[in-house]
Motif scaffolding. Structure first.
Motif, PDB file in Angstrom:
ATOM      1  N   VAL A  58       0.826  -1.205   0.000  1.00 29.72           N
ATOM      2  CA  VAL A  58       0.000   0.000   0.000  1.00 29.72           C
ATOM      3  C   VAL A  58       0.868   1.267   0.000  1.00 29.72           C
ATOM      4  O   VAL A  58       0.446   2.335  -0.430  1.00 29.72           O
ATOM      5  CB  VAL A  58      -0.973  -0.026   1.220  1.00 29.72           C
ATOM      6  N   GLN A 101       3.801   3.653  -4.247  1.00 27.73           N
ATOM      7  CA  GLN A 101       2.944   4.548  -5.031  1.00 27.73           C
ATOM      8  C   GLN A 101       2.762   4.088  -6.473  1.00 27.73           C
ATOM      9  O   GLN A 101       1.792   4.445  -7.119  1.00 27.73           O
ATOM     10  CB  GLN A 101       3.535   5.976  -5.025  1.00 27.73           C
ATOM     11  N   ARG A 102       3.704   3.290  -6.971  1.00 29.01           N
ATOM     12  CA  ARG A 102       3.611   2.907  -8.375  1.00 29.01           C
ATOM     13  C   ARG A 102       2.886   1.579  -8.593  1.00 29.01           C
ATOM     14  O   ARG A 102       2.609   1.176  -9.705  1.00 29.01           O
ATOM     15  CB  ARG A 102       5.016   2.830  -8.985  1.00 29.01           C
ATOM     16  N   SER A 103       2.628   0.875  -7.478  1.00 31.64           N
ATOM     17  CA  SER A 103       2.048  -0.457  -7.618  1.00 31.64           C
ATOM     18  C   SER A 103       0.526  -0.387  -7.785  1.00 31.64           C
ATOM     19  O   SER A 103      -0.154   0.371  -7.111  1.00 31.64           O
ATOM     20  CB  SER A 103       2.411  -1.281  -6.379  1.00 31.64           C
ATOM     21  N   ARG A 104       0.003  -1.204  -8.722  1.00 36.74           N
ATOM     22  CA  ARG A 104      -1.443  -1.199  -8.955  1.00 36.74           C
ATOM     23  C   ARG A 104      -2.211  -1.773  -7.770  1.00 36.74           C
ATOM     24  O   ARG A 104      -3.202  -1.180  -7.336  1.00 36.74           O
ATOM     25  CB  ARG A 104      -1.766  -1.931 -10.252  1.00 36.74           C
ATOM     26  N   GLY A 157      -1.242  -1.690  -4.810  1.00 34.52           N
ATOM     27  CA  GLY A 157      -1.083  -0.649  -3.788  1.00 34.52           C
ATOM     28  C   GLY A 157      -2.148   0.421  -3.940  1.00 34.52           C
ATOM     29  O   GLY A 157      -2.782   0.830  -2.963  1.00 34.52           O
ATOM     30  N   GLN A 158      -2.373   0.836  -5.188  1.00 33.58           N
ATOM     31  CA  GLN A 158      -3.412   1.831  -5.472  1.00 33.58           C
ATOM     32  C   GLN A 158      -4.790   1.300  -5.061  1.00 33.58           C
ATOM     33  O   GLN A 158      -5.580   2.009  -4.441  1.00 33.58           O
ATOM     34  CB  GLN A 158      -3.399   2.167  -6.969  1.00 33.58           C
ATOM     35  N   ALA A 159      -5.021   0.016  -5.385  1.00 31.38           N
ATOM     36  CA  ALA A 159      -6.308  -0.597  -5.032  1.00 31.38           C
ATOM     37  C   ALA A 159      -6.517  -0.562  -3.521  1.00 31.38           C
ATOM     38  O   ALA A 159      -7.590  -0.223  -3.036  1.00 31.38           O
ATOM     39  CB  ALA A 159      -6.364  -2.037  -5.543  1.00 31.38           C
ATOM     40  N   TYR A 160      -5.456  -0.890  -2.762  1.00 28.61           N
ATOM     41  CA  TYR A 160      -5.560  -0.883  -1.302  1.00 28.61           C
ATOM     42  C   TYR A 160      -5.778   0.533  -0.767  1.00 28.61           C
ATOM     43  O   TYR A 160      -6.540   0.743   0.168  1.00 28.61           O
ATOM     44  CB  TYR A 160      -4.325  -1.517  -0.658  1.00 28.61           C
ATOM     45  N   ARG A 161      -5.102   1.515  -1.378  1.00 29.52           N
ATOM     46  CA  ARG A 161      -5.303   2.902  -0.927  1.00 29.52           C
ATOM     47  C   ARG A 161      -6.756   3.327  -1.136  1.00 29.52           C
ATOM     48  O   ARG A 161      -7.348   4.004  -0.295  1.00 29.52           O
ATOM     49  CB  ARG A 161      -4.343   3.843  -1.669  1.00 29.52           C
ATOM     50  N   ASN A 162      -7.335   2.866  -2.260  1.00 31.07           N
ATOM     51  CA  ASN A 162      -8.744   3.183  -2.505  1.00 31.07           C
ATOM     52  C   ASN A 162      -9.658   2.541  -1.459  1.00 31.07           C
ATOM     53  O   ASN A 162     -10.603   3.161  -0.981  1.00 31.07           O
ATOM     54  CB  ASN A 162      -9.162   2.703  -3.897  1.00 31.07           C
ATOM     55  N   MET A 219     -11.086   1.694  -9.805  1.00 31.99           N
ATOM     56  CA  MET A 219     -10.080   1.923 -10.828  1.00 31.99           C
ATOM     57  C   MET A 219     -10.284   0.980 -12.012  1.00 31.99           C
ATOM     58  O   MET A 219     -10.851  -0.097 -11.876  1.00 31.99           O
ATOM     59  CB  MET A 219      -8.669   1.773 -10.263  1.00 31.99           C
TER      60      MET A 219
END
Lengths: 266, 245
Positions: free
Chosen positions: A219, A222-225, A227-232, A245
């Protein structure tokens, strides 16, 4: 007064521990006071995923049995001062703790933290019953496999029976390319069966394994997909509306095709 | 034409006698329940002893002895349930039956089941025995591992997911998708039906009939469907006049 969220799935290996670690870290990053509880007594690994294995002195069973104070068992995270872990005992059996003791422990933790996130063991036996006692809500993790969805369904039923209502769903390890080929259940199929609100979809990615092994939750990448999903998901747990996303990998060819309208859509 | 070619004018079919015998035996097998004075048959619930109301009681006892002595070993130690109307069998007669059954090393379960699985002719016009009074309404999704057992009809406002089961003595109506196991008419009512908005069950059972989903994935149902027993098979057909197929 905090809120206790149990992360559960029924089936093993769908990513409960990874999800717990990432959601906890993400919430702590957003300045919440978080306690992660590893309820998987005898098979602990939330500490490993967080990279805190070498700091464990006391564990959950010690707290419950009064061998130490709660404060002594809580391990502060390496990165965030507001993130704590209550590790599971590795040498004990799952029935070393009773649901009543867990509920009492949850009550104490709720008075001190904003969110308590409980990593539930696989299965539906004692360990599961312990993990859900004292939980205010549940997040069900499933993968796009018939067996995982079936188990998730069973778990939702058991949660209802235990009066933990309105569970939310995370679909983990989705592979958009396989879905497009019709080789994997798609998101809508899963929601149709389980009929509970979706709180996030995490694409399958190698970076998850790498980060788990390193003890650094994805998470934060910042560049990991994923990771982005978890941040959402973290922001949705906080009560914000975040659009889902687009999971399609945008290659140059793909973009060109969409631009010219040839087979861009699945 | 086949067999018909052997028939020549005025001359009886050479194998007619043998054929008639076979036919008679076949017919009798189909009608044992009504023609014979007493019948012992096994079903899911165990052994059942049904007696004909047309035969005299002496006839029944005689035939019962005959049957039991023919398969003495087979029936040894079994419990047999009496299947007849209370009006026909008085208490004394049941005692007599029990004595005979006991002689052959079996015990008689005296709980009488009034309704015969195959309705008698004069009963055929009767309205279905299940009415809306004994209907259970469930307003939630039935999930894997959950099971509903009910004596009467079951209506589910929600889905019935794979890994769950609904067993009831009456009809089953699912206002949603049926993906689990449904058993309608579980106490032997073959006229029971199963209805669902999306009928894609793991297994369908009506009375003692069982059918399962095909191994290959077929097209998904597009509208409401009804399953019922037609010619000894569970048949599924679209329900309603405006269903497009």
């Amino acid at each position: 007064m905090g809120e206790a969220i149990v992360i559960t799935s029924g089936k093993g290996g769908v990513g409960k521990t990874t999800t717990t670690a990432n959601l906890g870290t993400g919430l702590a990053h957003n300045k919440h006071k978080i306690c992660l509880v590893d309820a998987d007594i005898g098979l602990r690994n939330l500490d490993v995923v967080l990279g805190l294995e070498n700091r464990i002195v006391y564990d959950l069973v010690d707290v419950v049995e009064g061998r130490c104070r709660l404060r002594q068992a809580l391990i502060k995270d390496k990165r965030y001062d507001s993130l704590f872990l209550l590790p599971a005992a590795q040498t004990k059996e799952k029935d070393a703790v009773s649901p009543e003791q867990m509920a009492e422990l949850m009550g104490t933790l709720k008075s001190e933290f904003d969110f308590i996130i409980v990593d539930c063991p696989a299965g539906i036996e004692q360990g599961f019953k312990n993990a859900i006692s004292g939980a205010d809500r549940a997040v069900i993790v499933t993968t796009p496999e018939v067996s995982a969805v079936r188990d998730a369904d069973r778990i939702i039923g058991l949660l209802e029976a235990a009066e933990v209502y309105d569970p939310q769903l995370i679909i983990n390890r989705l592979r958009p390319d396989m879905v497009r080929r019709g080789d994997m259940m798609d998101i809508q199929d899963i929601i149709d069966i389980l009929a509970i609100p979706l709180v996030g979809v995490v694409p399958d990615d190698e970076s998850i394994i790498v980060s788990s092994n390193r003890g650094e939750p994805v998470v934060l990448d910042q560049r990991s997909r994923p990771g982005q999903a978890y941040r959402n998901i973290v922001r949705r747990l906080e009560g914000l509306e975040v659009p889902f996303m687009d999971l399609e990998q945008k290659t140059v060819m793909h973009r060109l095709r969409t631009l010219f309208g040839i087979g861009g859509k699945r | 034409m086949g067999r018909g070619e052997h028939w020549t004018a005025g001359q009886p079919f050479c194998g007619a006698r043998a054929w008639n015998e076979v036919l008679e035996r076949f017919l009798r097998r189909g009608w044992t329940m009504t023609k014979e004075a007493c019948v012992i048959k096994g079903n899911r619930h165990g052994l059942m002893l049904s007696v004909s109301e047309e035969a005299s009681f002496a006839e029944i006892l005689g035939q019962l002895r005959e049957k039991l002595s023919a398969h003495r070993d087979f029936f040894q130690g079994a419990v047999v349930r009496l299947h007849s109307s209370a009006a026909f069998l008085s208490e004394d007669r049941v005692d007599d039956l029990a004595a005979v059954v006991h002689e052959y090393g079996m015990t008689l379960d005296r709980t009488m089941t009034l309704e015969d699985q195959r309705p008698q002719k004069q009963q055929r016009q009767k309205v279905p025995e299940f009415n809306l009074d004994d209907t259970k309404l469930i307003r939630r999704t039935i999930r894997s591992g959950q099971s509903i057992h009910y004596s009467g009809n079951v209506v589910v406002m929600g889905d019935v997911n794979a890994g769950s089961e609904i067993v009831c003595s009456g009809d089953i109506l699912i206002l949603g998708s049926l993906r689990g196991v449904a058993h309608a008419g579980a106490e032997g009512n073959a006229k029971a039906v199963v209805f669902a908005f999306r009928l894609e069950p793991t297994q369908l059972r009506i009375a003692h009939y069982i059918s399962r989903a095909p191994d290959e994935k077929g097209p998904k149902p597009t509208g409401p469907e009804l399953a019922q027993v037609v010619d000894n098979l569970i048949q599924i057909r679209p329900y309603g006049r405006f269903v497009k197929r």
